[in-house]
Write a protein that holds these residues in place. Structure first.
Motif, PDB file in Angstrom:
ATOM      1  N   ILE A 148       1.008  -1.158   0.173  1.00 10.65           N
ATOM      2  CA  ILE A 148      -0.203   0.366  -0.305  1.00 10.65           C
ATOM      3  C   ILE A 148       1.076   1.461   0.131  1.00 10.65           C
ATOM      4  CG2 ILE A 148      -1.578   1.506   1.189  1.00 10.65           C
ATOM      5  CD1 ILE A 148      -2.695  -1.086   2.688  1.00 10.65           C
ATOM      6  N   ARG A 149       0.817   2.197  -0.974  1.00 12.76           N
ATOM      7  CA  ARG A 149       2.180   2.780  -0.949  1.00 12.76           C
ATOM      8  C   ARG A 149       1.174   4.349   0.043  1.00 12.76           C
ATOM      9  NH1 ARG A 149       4.922  -0.822  -2.248  1.00 12.76           N
ATOM     10  NH2 ARG A 149       6.202   0.964  -1.043  1.00 12.76           N
ATOM     11  N   LYS A 150      -0.115   4.538  -0.614  1.00 12.58           N
ATOM     12  CA  LYS A 150      -0.757   5.588   0.096  1.00 12.58           C
ATOM     13  C   LYS A 150      -0.919   5.748   1.504  1.00 12.58           C
ATOM     14  CE  LYS A 150      -4.579   8.946  -0.968  1.00 12.58           C
ATOM     15  NZ  LYS A 150      -5.689   8.780  -0.974  1.00 12.58           N
ATOM     16  N   ASN A 151       0.283   6.500   1.986  1.00 14.21           N
ATOM     17  CA  ASN A 151       0.308   6.423   3.027  1.00 14.21           C
ATOM     18  C   ASN A 151      -0.786   6.393   4.874  1.00 14.21           C
ATOM     19  OD1 ASN A 151       3.394   6.279   3.306  1.00 14.21           O
ATOM     20  ND2 ASN A 151       3.856   7.520   2.561  1.00 14.21           N
ATOM     21  N   ILE A 152      -1.474   7.685   3.640  1.00 18.11           N
ATOM     22  CA  ILE A 152      -2.745   7.715   4.657  1.00 18.11           C
ATOM     23  C   ILE A 152      -3.720   6.689   4.916  1.00 18.11           C
ATOM     24  CG2 ILE A 152      -4.165   9.218   2.800  1.00 18.11           C
ATOM     25  CD1 ILE A 152      -4.257   9.335   7.155  1.00 18.11           C
ATOM     26  N   ARG A 153      -3.840   6.242   3.420  1.00 13.59           N
ATOM     27  CA  ARG A 153      -4.600   4.512   3.631  1.00 13.59           C
ATOM     28  C   ARG A 153      -3.743   3.353   4.649  1.00 13.59           C
ATOM     29  NH1 ARG A 153      -5.232   2.829  -1.941  1.00 13.59           N
ATOM     30  NH2 ARG A 153      -6.535   5.254  -2.067  1.00 13.59           N
ATOM     31  N   ALA A 154      -3.006   3.732   4.868  1.00 10.36           N
ATOM     32  CA  ALA A 154      -1.904   2.217   5.027  1.00 10.36           C
ATOM     33  C   ALA A 154      -2.627   2.793   6.750  1.00 10.36           C
ATOM     34  CB  ALA A 154      -0.561   2.132   5.111  1.00 10.36           C
ATOM     35  N   PHE A 155      -2.494   4.258   6.912  1.00  9.26           N
ATOM     36  CA  PHE A 155      -2.409   4.420   8.667  1.00  9.26           C
ATOM     37  C   PHE A 155      -3.918   3.849   9.003  1.00  9.26           C
ATOM     38  CE2 PHE A 155      -3.111   7.965  11.206  1.00  9.26           C
ATOM     39  CZ  PHE A 155      -2.359   7.760  12.160  1.00  9.26           C
ATOM     40  N   ARG A 156      -4.531   4.358   8.026  1.00  5.38           N
ATOM     41  CA  ARG A 156      -6.142   4.256   8.188  1.00  5.38           C
ATOM     42  C   ARG A 156      -6.860   2.386   8.618  1.00  5.38           C
ATOM     43  NH1 ARG A 156      -7.943   7.922   3.788  1.00  5.38           N
ATOM     44  NH2 ARG A 156      -8.428   9.497   4.889  1.00  5.38           N
ATOM     45  N   LEU A 157      -5.927   1.829   8.084  1.00  6.24           N
ATOM     46  CA  LEU A 157      -5.787   0.096   8.185  1.00  6.24           C
ATOM     47  C   LEU A 157      -5.347  -0.705   9.515  1.00  6.24           C
ATOM     48  CD1 LEU A 157      -5.115  -1.130   3.690  1.00  6.24           C
ATOM     49  CD2 LEU A 157      -7.280  -0.953   5.930  1.00  6.24           C
ATOM     50  N   VAL A 158      -4.374   0.517   9.640  1.00  3.98           N
ATOM     51  CA  VAL A 158      -3.483  -0.600  10.871  1.00  3.98           C
ATOM     52  C   VAL A 158      -4.692   0.222  12.385  1.00  3.98           C
ATOM     53  CG1 VAL A 158      -1.425   0.532  12.298  1.00  3.98           C
ATOM     54  CG2 VAL A 158      -1.161   0.683  10.113  1.00  3.98           C
ATOM     55  N   HIS A 159      -5.458   1.194  12.017  1.00  8.20           N
ATOM     56  CA  HIS A 159      -6.099   1.091  12.775  1.00  8.20           C
ATOM     57  C   HIS A 159      -7.664   0.231  13.045  1.00  8.20           C
ATOM     58  CE1 HIS A 159      -4.901   5.654  13.359  1.00  8.20           C
ATOM     59  NE2 HIS A 159      -5.407   6.265  14.363  1.00  8.20           N
ATOM     60  N   ILE A 160      -8.065  -0.259  11.635  1.00 13.05           N
ATOM     61  CA  ILE A 160      -8.762  -1.211  11.359  1.00 13.05           C
ATOM     62  C   ILE A 160      -7.913  -2.612  12.201  1.00 13.05           C
ATOM     63  CG2 ILE A 160      -9.815  -3.218   9.854  1.00 13.05           C
ATOM     64  CD1 ILE A 160     -11.291   0.230  10.210  1.00 13.05           C
ATOM     65  N   MET A 161      -6.233  -2.692  11.748  1.00 13.63           N
ATOM     66  CA  MET A 161      -5.942  -3.974  12.725  1.00 13.63           C
ATOM     67  C   MET A 161      -6.308  -3.723  13.935  1.00 13.63           C
ATOM     68  SD  MET A 161      -1.963  -5.361  11.437  1.00 13.63           S
ATOM     69  CE  MET A 161      -1.866  -6.444  12.439  1.00 13.63           C
ATOM     70  N   VAL A 162      -5.570  -2.246  14.455  1.00 17.38           N
ATOM     71  CA  VAL A 162      -5.705  -2.720  16.118  1.00 17.38           C
ATOM     72  C   VAL A 162      -7.793  -3.505  17.144  1.00 17.38           C
ATOM     73  CG1 VAL A 162      -5.302  -1.074  18.345  1.00 17.38           C
ATOM     74  CG2 VAL A 162      -3.593  -0.922  15.983  1.00 17.38           C
ATOM     75  N   LEU A 163      -7.963  -2.569  15.909  1.00 15.54           N
ATOM     76  CA  LEU A 163      -9.523  -2.472  16.299  1.00 15.54           C
ATOM     77  C   LEU A 163      -9.773  -3.812  16.622  1.00 15.54           C
ATOM     78  CD1 LEU A 163     -11.457   0.343  14.967  1.00 15.54           C
ATOM     79  CD2 LEU A 163     -11.626  -0.434  17.404  1.00 15.54           C
ATOM     80  N   VAL A 164      -9.436  -4.817  15.435  1.00 13.36           N
ATOM     81  CA  VAL A 164      -9.697  -6.221  15.548  1.00 13.36           C
ATOM     82  C   VAL A 164      -9.286  -6.765  16.749  1.00 13.36           C
ATOM     83  CG1 VAL A 164      -9.629  -8.344  14.239  1.00 13.36           C
ATOM     84  CG2 VAL A 164     -10.645  -6.327  12.952  1.00 13.36           C
ATOM     85  N   GLY A 165      -8.091  -6.399  16.805  1.00 14.38           N
ATOM     86  CA  GLY A 165      -7.360  -6.852  17.897  1.00 14.38           C
ATOM     87  C   GLY A 165      -7.501  -7.167  19.316  1.00 14.38           C
ATOM     88  N   PHE A 166      -7.922  -5.532  19.507  1.00  8.10           N
ATOM     89  CA  PHE A 166      -8.877  -5.495  20.310  1.00  8.10           C
ATOM     90  C   PHE A 166     -10.313  -6.896  20.711  1.00  8.10           C
ATOM     91  CE2 PHE A 166      -7.019  -1.002  21.337  1.00  8.10           C
ATOM     92  CZ  PHE A 166      -6.440  -1.675  22.431  1.00  8.10           C
ATOM     93  N   LEU A 167     -11.001  -6.498  19.454  1.00 11.52           N
ATOM     94  CA  LEU A 167     -12.198  -7.611  19.916  1.00 11.52           C
ATOM     95  C   LEU A 167     -11.959  -8.553  19.818  1.00 11.52           C
ATOM     96  CD1 LEU A 167     -14.076  -5.638  16.260  1.00 11.52           C
ATOM     97  CD2 LEU A 167     -14.808  -5.928  19.273  1.00 11.52           C
ATOM     98  N   LEU A 168     -10.757  -9.644  19.329  1.00  7.49           N
ATOM     99  CA  LEU A 168     -10.542 -10.738  19.318  1.00  7.49           C
ATOM    100  C   LEU A 168      -9.767 -11.138  20.624  1.00  7.49           C
ATOM    101  CD1 LEU A 168      -9.917 -13.828  18.013  1.00  7.49           C
ATOM    102  CD2 LEU A 168      -7.457 -12.866  17.228  1.00  7.49           C
ATOM    103  N   ALA A 169      -9.166  -9.687  21.639  1.00  6.35           N
ATOM    104  CA  ALA A 169      -8.368 -10.458  22.997  1.00  6.35           C
ATOM    105  C   ALA A 169      -9.883  -9.933  23.745  1.00  6.35           C
ATOM    106  CB  ALA A 169      -7.214  -9.350  23.432  1.00  6.35           C
TER     107      ALA A 169
END
Length: 427
Positions: free
Chosen positions: A289-310
């Motif tokens: 993912i070359r567009k930095n802001i798009r990757a930055f948003r996806l990282v937030h989603i990953m963190v959210l899913v991590g909290f939900l799983l835990a």
């Protein structure tokens, strides 16, 4: 690793080879550093207590306090770190930490406490130093992920080594940490040599990810004024992630013993290796993912899913709907889905998205300082308030509560930085 070649028009062969080399070396270097930090936690020091607190808990808190103080000092130290002489700094820090483990083996309890405090303080700077070799590249997501999962893998592997020394070689508990460090000393020297040989970011890297330079006090204050509310949300979110991750990491031996796996050294390595591989694959996918802001948003989603799983897995475990081994695997995966991005990609993409001239180390150490403060307070509160729960009861209940708070902080951070990006419109 196939993601590194998924977009050949943006990554040269040299960048791919450099990324693979840097990822391998950073992983092995920090995994070796971990051998001087966590193996002592397999020693339970049964029957030893001081001031109403178990000696094992006091040692973990003492090292944690040292680590925490290094993070607060590291906000300045790592932010202003020069590129020359980093290997000398590393040698002094790790050598001092190892010497503390020698003293720990020599002195009687409770005099091991100051030894572990200094050990933690010295080792607390190593993450920022090692990461400074790999930040600011097109492939930093992948390299940073490899480096970050090293402490998942190393946390299990180095404990397995320490437990093997204890069970097979009858090494006394107070000497486990020093002997484990001895085993890893030559590999660490070799890997530090290889780390020094990593090429610096090239022109294409700098164009896409911005130049990485030491940050003065004025530059750090300017960043905090510009992103104050978002930074506070990140600190709160990361604080709860650190507490949950650190308690699991420090008391992993206790948790597995309570779950009935205490005499199986391989359980540490097996579960943490699986988590390491899954997290590495997930984060390395972001390299494309070359567009930095798009990757930055996806990282937030990953963190959210991590909290939900835990949180969900811990709730199911408490309700008796999930067995202990599956829960330990899932809660670890969920926590590291949130924790690892902050240590390798979250701030990397934040800096690149907003074209900030600075370095990742400043931000990592800023949130780390408060994270370890929270972790120490939680461990201390369990002892001071005499909470009559085993770790396998206390910990999952805490994860459920902290996950709810973490979800709220992550959503706020995502919305805040989205609005900030739209208002600033970086070129």
């Amino acid at each position: 690793m196939s993601t590194l070649t998924a977009n050949p028009s943006t990554l040269s062969k040299k960048q791919v080879l450099t990324a693979l080399y840097a990822a391998s070396v950073a992983f092995l270097t920090y995994a070796s550093v971990y051998a001087y930090r966590k193996p002592f936690t397999v020693a339970t020091f049964e029957g030893l207590s001081f001031w109403g607190v178990k000696y094992q808990v006091l040692l973990i808190m003492s090292q944690g306090l040292g680590y925490m103080f290094s993070k607060f000092y590291g906000i300045k130290f790592i932010a202003e770190l020069k590129r020359l002489g980093r290997w000398k700094t590393s040698a002094i820090l790790v050598g001092s930490a190892w010497f503390c483990l020698l003293l720990f083996g020599l002195v009687p309890a409770p005099w091991g406490l100051p030894c572990m405090f200094v050990n933690g303080f010295m080792l607390g700077f190593m993450w920022g130093i090692v990461f400074s070799y790999v930040e600011g590249r097109k492939t930093t997501d992948f390299i940073g992920a490899a480096m970050a999962v090293s402490f998942i893998f190393a946390g299990g592997f180095t404990r397995s080594v320490a437990l093997w020394l204890k069970e097979s070689w009858q090494v006394p508990e107070q000497w486990l940490a020093f002997v484990t460090g001895l085993i890893f000393s030559l590999p660490l020297i070799f890997f530090m040599y290889l780390l020094e040989r990593i090429p610096p970011p090239d022109g294409d890297d700098i164009k896409e990810r911005t130049v990485r330079l030491p940050m003065t006090k004025e530059q750090r204050l300017k960043f905090l004024r510009l992103f104050g509310a978002g930074t506070i949300a990140i600190i709160i979110t990361y604080l709860f992630l650190t507490v949950m991750r650190d308690v699991r990491d420090n008391f992993m031996s206790n948790l597995w013993s309570e779950l009935g796996y205490g005499q199986k050294p391989e359980v540490f390595t097996k579960t943490e290796t699986i988590t390491s591989i899954v997290i590495l694959i997930m984060i390395s996918l972001l390299v494309g993912i070359r567009k930095n802001i798009r990757a930055f948003r996806l990282v937030h989603i990953m963190v959210l899913v991590g909290f939900l799983l835990a949180g969900i897995s811990s709730a199911l475990f408490l309700a008796g709907l999930m067995n202990g081994a599956v829960w330990m695997q899932l809660v670890g995966l969920g926590l590291y889905m949130g924790y690892i991005p902050f240590n390798c990609i979250f701030f990397e993409r934040l800096i690149a998205s907003f074209k900030i001239v600075g370095n990742v180390g400043f931000l990592i150490y800023l949130v780390d300082a408060y994270g370890y403060l929270g972790s120490t307070l939680v461990m201390l509160s369990k002892e001071i308030f005499q909470i009559k729960l085993t770790w396998s009861q206390f910990y999952p209940a805490g994860v459920v509560i902290f996950s709810v708070i973490g979800i709220g902080g992550t959503i706020f951070s995502l919305l805040y930085f989205n609005r900030k990006f739209e208002s600033l419109k970086p070129v």
